[in-house]
Design a protein around this motif. Structure first.
Motif, PDB file in Angstrom:
ATOM      1  N   THR A 162       0.868  -1.180   0.000  1.00 34.79           N
ATOM      2  CA  THR A 162       0.000   0.000   0.000  1.00 34.79           C
ATOM      3  C   THR A 162       0.907   1.232   0.000  1.00 34.79           C
ATOM      4  N   TRP A 163       0.322   2.390  -0.255  1.00 35.64           N
ATOM      5  CA  TRP A 163       1.143   3.602  -0.310  1.00 35.64           C
ATOM      6  C   TRP A 163       1.793   3.903   1.046  1.00 35.64           C
ATOM      7  N   SER A 164       1.049   3.724   2.130  1.00 40.31           N
ATOM      8  CA  SER A 164       1.631   4.022   3.453  1.00 40.31           C
ATOM      9  C   SER A 164       2.703   2.997   3.832  1.00 40.31           C
ATOM     10  N   GLU A 165       2.540   1.755   3.401  1.00 44.28           N
ATOM     11  CA  GLU A 165       3.600   0.755   3.637  1.00 44.28           C
ATOM     12  C   GLU A 165       4.874   1.146   2.892  1.00 44.28           C
ATOM     13  N   PHE A 166       4.701   1.654   1.692  1.00 45.88           N
ATOM     14  CA  PHE A 166       5.856   2.136   0.916  1.00 45.88           C
ATOM     15  C   PHE A 166       6.512   3.315   1.631  1.00 45.88           C
ATOM     16  N   GLU A 167       5.707   4.292   2.040  1.00 44.15           N
ATOM     17  CA  GLU A 167       6.263   5.480   2.693  1.00 44.15           C
ATOM     18  C   GLU A 167       6.996   5.143   3.998  1.00 44.15           C
ATOM     19  N   ALA A 168       6.562   4.098   4.653  1.00 44.22           N
ATOM     20  CA  ALA A 168       7.181   3.708   5.932  1.00 44.22           C
ATOM     21  C   ALA A 168       8.660   3.354   5.789  1.00 44.22           C
ATOM     22  N   PHE A 169       9.078   2.962   4.595  1.00 51.07           N
ATOM     23  CA  PHE A 169      10.495   2.626   4.377  1.00 51.07           C
ATOM     24  C   PHE A 169      11.407   3.833   4.586  1.00 51.07           C
ATOM     25  N   ALA A 170      10.829   5.054   4.549  1.00 50.19           N
ATOM     26  CA  ALA A 170      11.635   6.267   4.731  1.00 50.19           C
ATOM     27  C   ALA A 170      12.273   6.318   6.114  1.00 50.19           C
ATOM     28  N   ARG A 171      11.642   5.641   7.077  1.00 57.55           N
ATOM     29  CA  ARG A 171      12.130   5.713   8.458  1.00 57.55           C
ATOM     30  C   ARG A 171      13.547   5.153   8.611  1.00 57.55           C
ATOM     31  N   GLY A 172      13.920   4.264   7.709  1.00 57.11           N
ATOM     32  CA  GLY A 172      15.237   3.632   7.828  1.00 57.11           C
ATOM     33  C   GLY A 172      16.362   4.395   7.144  1.00 57.11           C
ATOM     34  N   VAL A 173      16.071   5.595   6.632  1.00 60.95           N
ATOM     35  CA  VAL A 173      17.079   6.352   5.879  1.00 60.95           C
ATOM     36  C   VAL A 173      17.219   7.756   6.481  1.00 60.95           C
ATOM     37  N   SER A 174      18.453   8.177   6.755  1.00 62.15           N
ATOM     38  CA  SER A 174      18.703   9.483   7.376  1.00 62.15           C
ATOM     39  C   SER A 174      18.817  10.587   6.324  1.00 62.15           C
ATOM     40  N   ASP A 175      18.747  11.838   6.797  1.00 64.82           N
ATOM     41  CA  ASP A 175      18.949  12.988   5.904  1.00 64.82           C
ATOM     42  C   ASP A 175      20.334  12.923   5.262  1.00 64.82           C
ATOM     43  N   ASP A 176      21.333  12.538   6.055  1.00 65.92           N
ATOM     44  CA  ASP A 176      22.704  12.456   5.536  1.00 65.92           C
ATOM     45  C   ASP A 176      22.813  11.446   4.400  1.00 65.92           C
ATOM     46  N   GLN A 177      22.116  10.322   4.561  1.00 66.64           N
ATOM     47  CA  GLN A 177      22.160   9.294   3.503  1.00 66.64           C
ATOM     48  C   GLN A 177      21.526   9.814   2.208  1.00 66.64           C
ATOM     49  N   LEU A 178      20.408  10.538   2.351  1.00 68.70           N
ATOM     50  CA  LEU A 178      19.771  11.111   1.167  1.00 68.70           C
ATOM     51  C   LEU A 178      20.677  12.161   0.519  1.00 68.70           C
ATOM     52  N   ASN A 179      21.272  13.022   1.349  1.00 63.93           N
ATOM     53  CA  ASN A 179      22.149  14.059   0.806  1.00 63.93           C
ATOM     54  C   ASN A 179      23.360  13.454   0.102  1.00 63.93           C
ATOM     55  N   SER A 180      23.891  12.362   0.652  1.00 66.87           N
ATOM     56  CA  SER A 180      25.019  11.675   0.002  1.00 66.87           C
ATOM     57  C   SER A 180      24.592  11.128  -1.358  1.00 66.87           C
ATOM     58  N   ARG A 181      23.378  10.557  -1.411  1.00 68.56           N
ATOM     59  CA  ARG A 181      22.883  10.016  -2.678  1.00 68.56           C
ATOM     60  C   ARG A 181      22.708  11.157  -3.691  1.00 68.56           C
ATOM     61  N   MET A 182      22.144  12.269  -3.236  1.00 67.19           N
ATOM     62  CA  MET A 182      21.930  13.396  -4.141  1.00 67.19           C
ATOM     63  C   MET A 182      23.267  13.904  -4.710  1.00 67.19           C
ATOM     64  N   LYS A 183      24.294  13.932  -3.858  1.00 69.68           N
ATOM     65  CA  LYS A 183      25.613  14.404  -4.307  1.00 69.68           C
ATOM     66  C   LYS A 183      26.260  13.429  -5.286  1.00 69.68           C
ATOM     67  N   ALA A 184      25.847  12.160  -5.218  1.00 75.34           N
ATOM     68  CA  ALA A 184      26.431  11.135  -6.100  1.00 75.34           C
ATOM     69  C   ALA A 184      25.824  11.165  -7.503  1.00 75.34           C
ATOM     70  N   LEU A 185      24.750  11.958  -7.673  1.00 73.98           N
ATOM     71  CA  LEU A 185      24.101  12.033  -8.987  1.00 73.98           C
ATOM     72  C   LEU A 185      24.806  13.055  -9.869  1.00 73.98           C
ATOM     73  N   HIS A 186      24.788  12.805 -11.163  1.00 72.78           N
ATOM     74  CA  HIS A 186      25.395  13.723 -12.134  1.00 72.78           C
ATOM     75  C   HIS A 186      24.321  14.227 -13.081  1.00 72.78           C
ATOM     76  N   PHE A 187      24.435  15.477 -13.473  1.00 70.62           N
ATOM     77  CA  PHE A 187      23.400  16.068 -14.342  1.00 70.62           C
ATOM     78  C   PHE A 187      23.273  15.362 -15.688  1.00 70.62           C
ATOM     79  N   ASP A 188      24.287  14.589 -16.065  1.00 76.15           N
ATOM     80  CA  ASP A 188      24.229  13.886 -17.353  1.00 76.15           C
ATOM     81  C   ASP A 188      23.730  12.440 -17.202  1.00 76.15           C
ATOM     82  N   ASP A 189      23.311  12.069 -15.979  1.00 74.97           N
ATOM     83  CA  ASP A 189      22.746  10.727 -15.766  1.00 74.97           C
ATOM     84  C   ASP A 189      21.355  10.641 -16.398  1.00 74.97           C
TER      85      ASP A 189
END
Length: 546
Positions: A162-189
């Motif tokens: 369900t949508w809320s079950e999907f959203e619940a996965f966010a609890r296991g990921v920190s802001d730092d982890q998201l920011n690291s992922r964002m920094k790992a992306l390249h505009f040409d990807d």
């Protein structure tokens, strides 16, 4: 200057610049969120994708109408680097199967249904293994890559989050982890794969990068003079470039409010424009025709309209004039392009003379090279001479996913995309599209462009819409067939229409065959499927010959 930004960075920038501006409104549901809230929502969803174990570059397919979850997913995947694979809302089982197999999608997000078609029933038929699968651990014979299915609702289906079950996965990921992922992306990807409508052969997956769609959206919005004070009504489908680049991306790059209609309905669009005081409105010509001809049209106030885009298929001059004068969208622009160019190549300017805005598709965007060539010799042709339009620049796709042969056929060794469209450039650099190379009709050695005849017939007071196609003819090679939709309450027969043409257009351009219909075969994005009209024409002519 071109932006070297990712889709995620664009959201961050909008939220920082205009946190209190409304990012989106769903009038039908009473939902409205600011750019600060939209940034937070998409962060949360990006973490949920990561928490599910979805990696950068993994393919996530999305299948629904213009739901809020679609909008959030577009920008959330843009933050964490999954490639969003957009699925046509009209797809049935075989088409979905083809797309999921060809795209190697590991995850499918879907609505429950669309216009009476149960998406749940279709995925259950394709993957009967869902019935006994743990959620997120699908093992399918038919779709070996697909692991996860997520529904945009709270109804529980076996094997589907369900949508809320999907959203619940966010609890296991920190802001730092998201920011690291964002920094790992390249505009040409690659960040988006859109499947061409498949008017010939199987649909091809067009690979678009952050660079492609962020800059195309930015320039489109610049040409519309969009700001954070604008409110853009988006009734065109998200799964198509019109919705998710000319619509959402153009809006977010300018911190513009998106007023979203989930499924096109002319009355709902007019209501939304009035109630939300929209300054912009998007649509394909058939949408504007439906709005202008709605029986309650006069009761709606559209005076707040200033801009918008009419695109997706050739724009009838008479319709354009009505949108400018009757609806009040005095700065409305015309865009031309294709998915492979992410998608806009040319656009009219808001201050162009009305003649240029109704008779051309404008000039090329900045940072885009355009040339018109003879399709036989491949040599560039002078101004005023028709030829195939080719484009080159930042906007050209990476290629078709897992289809090198088709990629090489579309993009030549010098990086020019061959559009397959016939165009003419005037002395001022404005371009008119006169048809597809394959739509050109050759009658008795004369090249005839359907667009020219369609524009003439649009001037008939009884005609709402008209499409011209060629049918085989033993004497002339091809003859013309007109498919005509009349305005409500109007009467017209074939002979009277031919009489109207006499003395006004060349004899060889008067349609030999004329059929009156109530509608045309359309794609879900509102494009008229001319190849189906050609097939229908052939059937009619063959039946008459018997």
């Amino acid at each position: 200057m071109l932006k070297h930004q990712t889709v995620g960075q664009v959201v961050r920038e909008a939220a920082k610049a205009h946190p209190a501006t409304e990012a989106y409104v769903y009038p039908e549901h009473g939902i409205r969120k600011t750019y600060k809230e939209f940034d937070q929502e998409t962060d949360h969803l990006a973490k949920a994708f990561m928490g599910m174990g979805i990696e950068k570059g993994e393919h996530v397919a999305i299948w629904s109408d213009n739901k809020r979850e679609w909008l959030q997913s577009q920008f959330a995947t843009g933050k964490m680097g999954a490639v969003l694979v957009t699925v046509n809302t009209n797809y049935q089982e075989n088409e979905l199967k083809y797309l999921l197999q060809q795209s190697d999608a590991t995850t499918l997000i879907l609505g429950e249904e669309f216009k009476g078609t149960s998406y749940i029933s279709i995925i259950q038929a394709l993957c009967p293994e869902l019935e006994h699968s743990e959620k997120g651990e699908l093992v399918s014979d038919v779709l070996p890559h697909l692991k996860r299915v997520i529904v945009m609702s709270e109804k529980d289906y076996p094997g589907i989050f369900t949508w809320s079950e999907f959203e619940a996965f966010a609890r296991g990921v920190s802001d730092d982890q998201l920011n690291s992922r964002m920094k790992a992306l390249h505009f040409d990807d690659v960040i988006n794969i859109q499947y061409t409508s498949g008017t010939t052969g199987f649909p091809k997956g067009v690979m678009l990068t952050h660079m492609n769609i962020v800059n195309n959206g930015q320039i489109i919005g610049d040409f519309m003079n969009l700001t954070h004070e604008d409110r853009l009504c988006i009734p065109v489908p998200f799964f198509h470039c019109f919705g998710c680049v000319l619509g959402t991306m153009a809006a977010v790059t300018h911190s513009t409010t998106m007023v979203i209609v989930e499924q096109f309905d002319p009355k709902k669009v007019l209501q939304a424009v009035q109630d939300e005081k929209c300054t912009g409105l998007h649509g394909v010509p058939t949408m504007f025709i439906a709005e202008l001809n709605h029986p309650d049209y006069e009761s709606f106030d559209t005076t707040t309209l200033r801009t918008g885009i009419m695109a997706g298929s050739p724009c009838p001059i008479e319709v354009m004039k009505k949108v400018i004068h009757d609806m009040g969208a005095s700065e409305i622009t015309i865009c031309y392009g294709q998915t492979e160019s992410s998608p806009v190549i040319t656009q009219t300017r808001s201050d162009d003379a009305i003649e240029k805005r109704v008779a051309t598709v404008g000039k090329p965007h900045p940072h885009v090279e355009v040339k018109i060539i003879d399709p036989v010799t491949m040599e560039e042709v002078p101004a005023g001479v028709p030829g195939e339009l080719c484009a080159r620049g930042y906007l050209i796709m990476k290629g078709y996913y897992r289809n090198e042969e088709a990629t090489h056929a579309a993009i030549d060794i010098e990086g020019w995309l061959h559009t397959g469209d016939i165009a003419v450039m005037d002395e001022d650099g404005y371009i008119a599209i006169t048809g597809r190379i394959k739509d050109m009709i050759i009658r008795g050695g004369e090249n005839i462009y359907p667009r020219e005849i369609e524009e003439f017939l649009y001037q008939h007071p009884s005609i709402l819409d008209v499409q011209i196609v060629g049918v085989p003819d033993p004497k002339y090679g091809e003859e013309l067939m007109a498919w005509v939709i009349l305005k409500d309450g109007e009467m017209l027969d074939a002979e009277a229409l031919r009489e109207y043409c006499k003395g006004k257009i060349s004899y060889h351009k008067i349609p030999r065959y004329i059929e009156f219909v109530d509608s045309y075969p359309m794609t879900a994005s509102g494009k008229i499927q001319k190849y189906l009209l050609r097939e229908m024409s052939l059937d009619k002519v063959e039946a008459e010959a018997k």
